[in-house]
Design a protein around this motif. Structure first.
Motif, short mmCIF file in Angstrom:
data_model
loop_
_atom_site.label_atom_id
_atom_site.label_comp_id
_atom_site.label_asym_id
_atom_site.label_seq_id
_atom_site.Cartn_x
_atom_site.Cartn_y
_atom_site.Cartn_z
N THR A 42 14.20 41.49 41.90
CA THR A 42 14.54 41.67 43.11
C THR A 42 16.16 40.66 43.58
O THR A 42 16.85 41.21 44.04
N GLY A 43 16.27 39.57 43.06
CA GLY A 43 16.57 38.59 43.26
C GLY A 43 16.28 38.00 44.03
O GLY A 43 16.48 36.99 45.34
N GLY A 72 16.88 41.52 38.67
CA GLY A 72 17.55 41.50 40.04
C GLY A 72 18.23 40.60 39.19
O GLY A 72 19.06 39.68 40.05
N THR A 73 18.02 40.20 38.23
CA THR A 73 19.25 38.85 37.28
C THR A 73 20.80 39.13 37.51
O THR A 73 21.40 38.55 37.72
N PRO A 74 21.21 40.09 37.71
CA PRO A 74 23.00 40.26 38.49
C PRO A 74 22.62 39.89 39.53
O PRO A 74 24.30 38.85 39.67
N THR A 75 21.90 40.01 40.57
CA THR A 75 22.30 39.91 41.59
C THR A 75 21.69 37.96 42.20
O THR A 75 22.55 37.25 42.73
N ILE A 76 21.45 37.38 40.96
CA ILE A 76 20.96 35.85 41.35
C ILE A 76 22.32 35.98 40.45
O ILE A 76 22.58 34.19 40.78
N ARG A 118 25.34 36.21 40.08
CA ARG A 118 26.19 36.08 40.84
C ARG A 118 26.42 34.42 41.63
O ARG A 118 28.36 34.36 42.17
N ARG A 119 25.44 34.08 42.12
CA ARG A 119 25.58 32.74 42.23
C ARG A 119 26.15 31.27 41.84
O ARG A 119 26.72 30.60 42.72
#
Length: 287
Positions: free
Chosen positions: A135-136, A204-208, A210-211
């Motif tokens: 989920t991130g 969830g990795t793409p969400t992580i 982005r930071r």
């Protein structure tokens, strides 16, 4: 390869010949000696082999489905120094491994800095969380039984000083680092072997990412020594780093894949208490 070769230019033909020798099972030393015997300058021959084989292996890795390699932080160790002068502190180089890249530094932190970090962190400790790759978000994980807390990047003068020191040590921008995490382990607590990069196959990795992109390096600093146990273990290479107060272990991983051999964990503390500070380094500015 023509034994009368006199040109010292690293040509496409030379690179192809080096690749063919490697594919034919010839050792790197045998290929190097063959080049020198044919009239190549040793430094040029070494450079040709290193750049050619690195590129060949990277191309093959990507063809085999591995993530592409990315630049990683690293200390300046080409001349095998015993010490590194970081301006505000002289740090010892105690152990160096090239593949995977693992370096043990002596005296990265002073006793006073270790004590101060512990006292600043103690009132804010809570059960440690891990990143939830599906989920991130974050979650409690049975594999990680420590208590911990995070400092924001540059939260106070001490944290800023340590972050700047790490940036100089590893030639990596301070803003590419996550906040400093402090962890406290008591007898029976541990962190089972894991990877620090984010699995590209998890939803969830793409969400992580982005930071600040992938994690590409980790620095574990030892703030207090347990009486027994608590080492940092690397199962794939059968290495254990003792949790010596003030020392640190650094390791980098150029691709998010087990081929980096950076599986690692915190062995169970058997007696006493262990305190560590962890700094994760990202590809880009961490927001």
């Amino acid at each position: 390869m023509n034994s009368t070769q006199t040109s010292q230019n690293i040509t496409p033909q030379l690179r192809q010949w080096i690749v063919e020798q490697a594919q034919g099972g010839h050792s790197a030393e045998a290929v190097l000696q063959s080049m020198i015997a044919s009239g190549w300058n040793e430094d040029v021959a070494i450079e040709a082999m290193e750049t050619t084989l690195r590129g060949h292996l990277e191309k093959k890795a990507v063809e085999d489905g591995l993530p592409a390699a990315v630049p990683v932080p690293d200390a300046k160790l080409d001349e095998s120094p015993l010490y590194l002068d970081l301006g505000d502190r002289r740090v010892a180089v105690l152990q160096v491994m090239h593949s995977p890249r693992v370096v043990v530094f002596g005296g990265l932190l002073s006793d006073e800095e270790c004590d101060a970090l512990i006292e600043l962190a103690r009132p804010k400790l809570a059960r440690s969380l891990t990143v939830q790759a599906k989920t991130g978000g974050e979650e409690i994980n049975a594999d990680r039984t420590s208590n911990g807390m995070f400092f924001q990047r540059g939260e106070n003068p001490l944290v800023t000083k340590i972050e700047e020191r790490i940036a100089r040590l590893l030639d990596w921008p301070m803003e590419n680092g996550e906040g400093l995490q402090i962890l406290h382990y008591t007898p029976g607590t541990e962190y089972k072997p894991h990877y620090d990069y984010f699995d590209p196959n998890e939803p969830g990795t793409p969400t992580i990412l982005r930071r600040g992109g992938q994690r590409v390096g980790t620095v574990v600093m030892y703030l207090a020594e347990p009486e027994k146990g608590g080492g940092t273990v690397f199962p794939d290479i059968r290495l254990e780093v003792a949790p010596k107060r003030g020392n640190a272990v650094f390791f980098s991983y150029e691709r998010a894949h087990p081929s980096t051999k950076t599986l690692h964990g915190g062995a169970p503390v058997l007696a006493g208490e262990k305190w560590i500070a962890t700094k994760w380094l990202r590809e880009r500015r961490f927001e």
